[in-house]
Design an enzyme around this catalytic site. Structure first.
Site, PDB file in Angstrom:
ATOM      1  N   TYR A 109      42.659  39.604  37.311  1.00 35.94           N
ATOM      2  CA  TYR A 109      41.905  40.858  37.309  1.00 35.94           C
ATOM      3  C   TYR A 109      40.489  40.568  37.770  1.00 35.94           C
ATOM      4  O   TYR A 109      39.875  39.579  37.351  1.00 35.94           O
ATOM      5  CB  TYR A 109      41.862  41.467  35.893  1.00 35.94           C
ATOM      6  CG  TYR A 109      40.955  42.673  35.826  1.00 35.94           C
ATOM      7  CD1 TYR A 109      41.454  43.949  36.082  1.00 35.94           C
ATOM      8  CD2 TYR A 109      39.591  42.532  35.557  1.00 35.94           C
ATOM      9  CE1 TYR A 109      40.613  45.051  36.066  1.00 35.94           C
ATOM     10  CE2 TYR A 109      38.755  43.637  35.535  1.00 35.94           C
ATOM     11  CZ  TYR A 109      39.271  44.892  35.790  1.00 35.94           C
ATOM     12  OH  TYR A 109      38.441  45.972  35.790  1.00 35.94           O
ATOM     13  N   GLU A 197      37.241  47.351  41.999  1.00 37.04           N
ATOM     14  CA  GLU A 197      38.205  46.725  41.099  1.00 37.04           C
ATOM     15  C   GLU A 197      39.428  46.263  41.890  1.00 37.04           C
ATOM     16  O   GLU A 197      39.969  47.027  42.686  1.00 37.04           O
ATOM     17  CB  GLU A 197      38.643  47.730  40.024  1.00 37.04           C
ATOM     18  CG  GLU A 197      39.558  47.129  38.973  1.00 37.04           C
ATOM     19  CD  GLU A 197      40.050  48.177  37.984  1.00 37.04           C
ATOM     20  OE1 GLU A 197      39.561  48.216  36.853  1.00 37.04           O
ATOM     21  OE2 GLU A 197      40.937  48.967  38.373  1.00 37.04           O
TER      22      GLU A 197
END
Ligand code: GDP
Ligand code: MN
Length: 392
Positions: A109, A197
């Protein structure tokens, strides 16, 4: 302002982030053609909506054949996808992204966000990316790696390497990670982003790093100088009330109650929401008409608020500094003439030209309920609701 995954991937690719090859499709036939373009092997078909959580909601699928792609595309296009992040109505799918499938070894992530506490850009990363990251962030927030960037230095090389090591990357992957981090940082900084992101950022079977998903959102207040970003806006993904309001220079957020609000300034708007709740009611929206509102803008504000069928009364609360109460009053009167208002209206005016404003309203002969203070206005609005709603 949010953009679609495929748009974010295109941007990040231009800054140097490796992304899978793919193409956009608006019909099942196009989707099938995209798979052929990519070589005719295994591909991933992904619903393009302004929301994450698509995988868990059935909006992402690995497809091996022409049939698979067509069936899945037919199944998705024209429907609304409800995810953990959308409301119950979901977001409408009008386009799909078809990309070559990747062989995932590890899911990481990576996020760049604005940390309001330190007033700096912060990197958030985790060695356990993918669809469960939100649960992890809740259950074990300390497991997330956080790194704050100094605006004078930007992202230093050593910081990028340190982050790569913390994520357990080794060998050539460290260099690749540094490239990805620097690219995301430049994209964030150069384009006035609020968020970048990549989840998941994957380590593929061949050891390469690839961004399998990408999400970017931008500072609306900076769009005036980012024409190429402003052009990526997709009104089809926005609440139609909010897009109409934005097009007329109004800040509007739809809520669940029935008291429509037309207010100037975010602070007063929030105080008014509180007062409405205190008086036993619930706001239907948050609407800030801003400073120097012309009668036309006030009239558009009425149009916006009335487009919500749940609205049973309207509260206008203005503390005029740059605004002028007489212009607000003219706007209210014009709204009665132009739109026709079928619900009670409570008006509380204070500040610049208040006497002129109140006189205009008194002399208009319209059934407007006049209030002196914020508390009185909220109580009057709650009391003016039809009995059927008040009883609920
Ligand atoms: P999100 O659920 O909206 O965040 O959508 P993502 O783009 O992250 O896709 C959801 C999940 O699908 C990812 O976390 C991956 O596990 C999986 N996925 C996406 N692309 C591929 C791919 O090319 N190969 C494989 N095996 N899985 C994929
Ligand atoms: Mn994702």
């Amino acid at each position: 302002m949010d953009i679609h995954e495929y748009q974010a991937k295109e941007i990040l690719k231009n800054f140097g982030v490796p992304v899978p090859r793919g193409g956009i499709a608006f019909t099942p036939e196009q989707a099938a053609f995209r798979r052929l373009e990519l070589g005719g092997g295994r591909c991933v078909v992904k619903a393009q909506i302004h929301s994450g959580g698509r995988g868990a909601a059935g909006g992402v699928k690995l497809c091996d054949t022409d049939e698979d792609v067509r069936d899945f595309a037919r199944h998705l296009l024209g429907t609304a996808l409800v995810t953990k992040q959308t409301d119950a109505a979901g977001k409408r799918i009008d386009r799909l992204w078809v990309e070559e499938a990747s062989q995932i070894e590890r899911e990481l992530y990576l996020g760049f966000v604005l940390d309001r506490k330190s007033e700096r850009i912060m990197i958030v990363a985790s060695g356990h990316g993918g669809m469960e990251i939100e649960d992890l962030a809740e259950e074990d927030p300390d497991s997330l790696i956080r790194m704050i960037l100094d605006p004078a230095v930007g992202l230093a090389e050593y910081q990028a390497r340190e982050l790569a090591f913390k994520l357990g990357l080794e060998g050539a992957q460290v260099g690749q990670m540094v490239t990805v981090l620097k690219a995301c940082y430049r994209a964030y900084r150069d384009l006035d982003a609020m968020m970048v992101e990549i989840n998941p950022l994957v380590v593929c079977a061949d050891g390469s790093l690839v961004a399998l998903d990408a999400k970017m959102s931008f500072d609306t207040n900076a769009l005036f100088r980012r024409g190429e970003i402003a052009g990526l806006r997709d009104p089809g993904q926005e609440d139609p009330r909010e897009s109409f309001a934005a097009d007329h220079g109004l800040a509007y957020v739809g809520l669940d109650g029935d008291i429509g609000c037309i207010i100037n300034g975010a602070g007063l708007a929030m105080a008014s929401m509180d007062m409405i709740h205190l008086a036993g009611g619930a706001p239907a929206n948050f609407l800030d008409i801003g400073g120097g509102a012309s009668p036309e803008r006030v009239c558009q504000a009425f149009r916006t608020v009335l487009s919500d069928p749940n609205v049973s009364v309207i509260l206008v609360n203005i503390f005029a500094g740059i605004n002028r109460c007489d212009w607000i009053a003219r706007g209210v009167i014009q709204a009665y003439k132009d739109i026709g208002i079928g619900v009670p209206v409570v008006v509380r005016l204070s500040g610049t030209n208040v006497e002129a404003g109140r006189k205009l309203i008194r002399d208009s002969g319209l059934p407007i309920i006049d209030a002196d203070t914020l508390a009185a206005a909220a109580e009057a609005a709650v009391a003016a609701r039809p009995q059927s709603i008040a009883a609920e």
